[in-house]
Design a protein around this motif. Structure first.
Motif, PDB file in Angstrom:
ATOM      1  N   ALA A 100      49.416  51.660   0.977  1.00 49.25           N
ATOM      2  CA  ALA A 100      47.978  51.492   0.806  1.00 49.25           C
ATOM      3  C   ALA A 100      47.544  50.231   1.534  1.00 49.25           C
ATOM      4  O   ALA A 100      47.289  49.190   0.931  1.00 49.25           O
ATOM      5  CB  ALA A 100      47.618  51.431  -0.673  1.00 49.25           C
ATOM      6  N   GLY A 102      44.735  48.817   3.893  1.00 47.84           N
ATOM      7  CA  GLY A 102      43.412  49.082   4.427  1.00 47.84           C
ATOM      8  C   GLY A 102      43.025  48.092   5.496  1.00 47.84           C
ATOM      9  O   GLY A 102      43.579  46.994   5.594  1.00 47.84           O
ATOM     10  N   PRO A 115      42.906  59.427   5.577  1.00 45.64           N
ATOM     11  CA  PRO A 115      42.183  58.282   5.010  1.00 45.64           C
ATOM     12  C   PRO A 115      43.026  57.547   3.960  1.00 45.64           C
ATOM     13  O   PRO A 115      43.805  58.157   3.228  1.00 45.64           O
ATOM     14  CB  PRO A 115      40.945  58.923   4.378  1.00 45.64           C
ATOM     15  CG  PRO A 115      41.378  60.313   4.042  1.00 45.64           C
ATOM     16  CD  PRO A 115      42.360  60.705   5.121  1.00 45.64           C
ATOM     17  N   THR A 116      42.865  56.238   3.904  1.00 52.97           N
ATOM     18  CA  THR A 116      43.567  55.404   2.931  1.00 52.97           C
ATOM     19  C   THR A 116      42.541  54.559   2.186  1.00 52.97           C
ATOM     20  O   THR A 116      41.684  53.914   2.800  1.00 52.97           O
ATOM     21  CB  THR A 116      44.578  54.483   3.630  1.00 52.97           C
ATOM     22  OG1 THR A 116      45.562  55.269   4.265  1.00 52.97           O
ATOM     23  CG2 THR A 116      45.255  53.563   2.612  1.00 52.97           C
ATOM     24  N   SER A 117      42.610  54.585   0.884  1.00 54.53           N
ATOM     25  CA  SER A 117      41.688  53.814   0.057  1.00 54.53           C
ATOM     26  C   SER A 117      42.453  52.662  -0.593  1.00 54.53           C
ATOM     27  O   SER A 117      43.391  52.874  -1.356  1.00 54.53           O
ATOM     28  CB  SER A 117      41.057  54.714  -1.019  1.00 54.53           C
ATOM     29  OG  SER A 117      40.204  53.964  -1.858  1.00 54.53           O
ATOM     30  N   ARG A 322      40.294  60.812 -10.759  1.00 56.94           N
ATOM     31  CA  ARG A 322      41.269  60.160  -9.884  1.00 56.94           C
ATOM     32  C   ARG A 322      42.093  59.148 -10.675  1.00 56.94           C
ATOM     33  O   ARG A 322      41.591  58.494 -11.583  1.00 56.94           O
ATOM     34  CB  ARG A 322      40.563  59.458  -8.731  1.00 56.94           C
ATOM     35  CG  ARG A 322      41.505  58.852  -7.717  1.00 56.94           C
ATOM     36  CD  ARG A 322      40.768  58.292  -6.534  1.00 56.94           C
ATOM     37  NE  ARG A 322      41.698  57.748  -5.557  1.00 56.94           N
ATOM     38  CZ  ARG A 322      41.335  57.162  -4.427  1.00 56.94           C
ATOM     39  NH1 ARG A 322      40.040  57.039  -4.139  1.00 56.94           N
ATOM     40  NH2 ARG A 322      42.244  56.697  -3.585  1.00 56.94           N
ATOM     41  N   SER A 324      45.349  56.045  -9.994  1.00 56.39           N
ATOM     42  CA  SER A 324      46.024  55.265  -8.951  1.00 56.39           C
ATOM     43  C   SER A 324      46.924  54.228  -9.614  1.00 56.39           C
ATOM     44  O   SER A 324      46.608  53.693 -10.695  1.00 56.39           O
ATOM     45  CB  SER A 324      44.997  54.567  -8.060  1.00 56.39           C
ATOM     46  OG  SER A 324      45.638  53.739  -7.109  1.00 56.39           O
ATOM     47  N   ASN A 330      43.795  45.228  -7.020  1.00 56.73           N
ATOM     48  CA  ASN A 330      44.453  45.775  -5.830  1.00 56.73           C
ATOM     49  C   ASN A 330      45.926  45.375  -5.760  1.00 56.73           C
ATOM     50  O   ASN A 330      46.519  45.237  -4.700  1.00 56.73           O
ATOM     51  CB  ASN A 330      43.728  45.313  -4.555  1.00 56.73           C
ATOM     52  CG  ASN A 330      43.971  46.288  -3.401  1.00 56.73           C
ATOM     53  OD1 ASN A 330      44.176  47.486  -3.619  1.00 56.73           O
ATOM     54  ND2 ASN A 330      43.966  45.769  -2.182  1.00 56.73           N
TER      55      ASN A 330
END
Length: 480
Positions: A100, A102, A115-117, A322, A324, A330
């Motif tokens: 992950a 970004g 895509p990467t969030s 969702r 994660s 983060n």
């Protein structure tokens, strides 16, 4: 044996010879007829009528089966078009594991970039993060200014055109079957004439040969009589060949073995002499209905082209959940943590879509379609004119042929009388064998001409029935 004995006792009496031979032939025909009735009890129940031949071809001929299948497919397309209007409802769920990392910036994904969030980091980390995404979306086109109704009208027009094509195929097949049936019928009539001619020639030959043996007539007469008999046999065999060809053709159309095809010999001459009232081609004629429905179909397509360019209004809805393994700061957490859902969202909306260039495209397609409609209308006018012209020609010719039919009995009677008189004069030594042969040939020719005249009258009635789409009066000619 009785006939042979009497022949020996009365060999010099030509009139006795004629009576004996006629009586012998009658006995043979009666015996054959009785044998036929006894051996074929189902013969008459299997006789194929004109209407029966048409119905049999309708039931099994492959071209009609293909048209029916095409019609079923177009009818099924109505349901396909309606199913296309159901809302799109999609369910999606995925479990992922990967890095992950970004970075700020915009790009076109083109469906190739994954895509990467995640948060932006100063370094590229190889640590793994897990995630779980579940998604449900729905979109439904709820209004489009009448395009759905235009589509319905178009598919109904397609069904109507296919139905008209099936009716036209049936109409054409009916014409083919009737023509084949009449071909076999008139061939059998001509075969009967050849059979009668062969019997007459054989009778004359037998008498002449007997007279020559007894010195009453010269030997040349027997030679000429043998030639006439041989020619009559050849004509009879050729007509048998024609009958077999016509029988095979009708058997192919009706789906029956050729050896089982036996048509009904019923025929009424009386209705052919009745004057017919003037008839017009109905607008529902199968040959006109296809053109009319094509015009309707192409007109419906113009409406669909015009409304397809108008805006579309759609109802949109979506919900998703969702999870994660990354926390709110983060930071990387346990991978298993990302398998559970931690956030849920939903979205409702209404969207309007229009392509401005579709208006230009639609205008050109409409102009093209209008030319096609004009072409179809002109073809329809030509078809109407041709059918009405066919009725006029048939009526004009029938008025003349009816006069010929009225004269036929007199012609046949005169030819028969001429033959009988020449035969009598020949037996009395007042005519030559050539004159007798000429009279016999004339009689056969007149009989064939009578068949041809009736066939011409029936063909004109068929032409009239086809142009007016009224076969009831035509079928009545062949009903008992």
């Amino acid at each position: 044996m009785e006939g042979v004995v009497i022949l020996k006792r009365n060999c010099c009496d030509p009139y006795s010879l004629i009576l004996i031979l006629k009586r012998t032939m009658i006995q043979r025909h009666l015996l054959a007829f009785v044998f036929l009735l006894g051996s074929s009890p189902q013969l008459f129940s299997q006789t194929l009528t004109l209407e029966g031949a048409v119905e049999a071809s309708f039931a099994q001929y492959p071209t009609l089966a293909a048209q029916r299948s095409a019609l079923d497919a177009i009818r099924a397309n109505v349901r396909v078009v309606r199913d296309n209007r159901l809302p799109n409802v999609r369910l999606h769920d995925q479990i992922n594991i990967g890095t992950a990392n970004g970075l700020s910036g915009s790009y076109f994904s083109l469906g190739l970039i994954v895509p990467t969030s995640g948060g932006r980091r100063a370094e590229n980390r190889p640590d793994l993060a897990s995630g779980n995404v579940a998604l449900a979306t729905a979109d439904w086109e709820i209004y489009n200014f009448g395009r759905f109704s235009a589509e319905d009208k178009l598919v109904r027009s397609d069904v109507a055109v296919s139905e008209a094509n099936l009716q036209r195929e049936q109409f054409g097949l009916r014409q083919t079957v009737i023509s084949s049936y009449l071909d076999l019928y008139w061939t059998e009539q001509n075969l009967l004439i050849e059979e009668q001619n062969l019997a007459r020639v054989d009778t004359v030959r037998r008498i002449i040969v007997n007279l020559v043996r007894n010195g009453v007539k010269p030997g040349l007469d027997s030679s000429l009589a043998n030639v006439a008999l041989s020619r009559a046999r050849l004509a009879y065999l050729r007509m048998q060949e024609e009958r077999q060809r016509a029988r095979v053709q009708l058997a192919t159309l009706t789906g029956r073995p050729a050896e089982e095809v036996k048509i009904d010999t019923a025929f009424r001459v009386g209705p052919l002499l009745v004057p017919l009232s003037t008839s017009l081609t109905p607008p529902t004629h199968p040959l006109l209905r296809v053109q009319e429905r094509l015009v309707t179909r192409q007109t419906a397509e113009i409406d669909l082209i015009r409304k397809s360019a108008l805006p579309r209004v759609s109802l949109l809805a979506a919900t998703w959940a969702r999870g994660s393994s990354l926390d709110v700061e983060n930071n990387f957490g346990p991978v298993a943590k990302g398998l559970a859902y931690s956030r849920t969202n939903y979205l409702l909306g209404i969207a309007g879509t229009v392509n401005l260039m579709d208006f230009r495209r639609a205008s050109h397609r409409i102009k093209l379609q209008q030319f096609r409609i004009e072409e179809a209308r002109n073809q329809l006018a030509v078809a109407k004119l041709q059918l009405q012209n066919a009725v006029g020609i048939a009526d004009a010719q029938l008025s003349v042929v009816q006069s010929e039919l009225s004269e036929l009995p007199n012609t046949l009677r005169s030819a028969q009388d001429a033959y009988n008189q020449r035969f009598s004069l020949y037996n009395n030594g007042l005519e030559t064998i050539l004159s007798l042969t000429d009279a016999l040939t004339l009689l056969t020719a007149v009989e064939k001409e009578a068949v041809q005249t009736r066939a011409q009258a029936v063909q004109l009635r068929l032409q009239r029935a086809q142009a007016t789409d009224n076969f009831e009066e035509f079928y009545s000619l062949f009903r008992r």
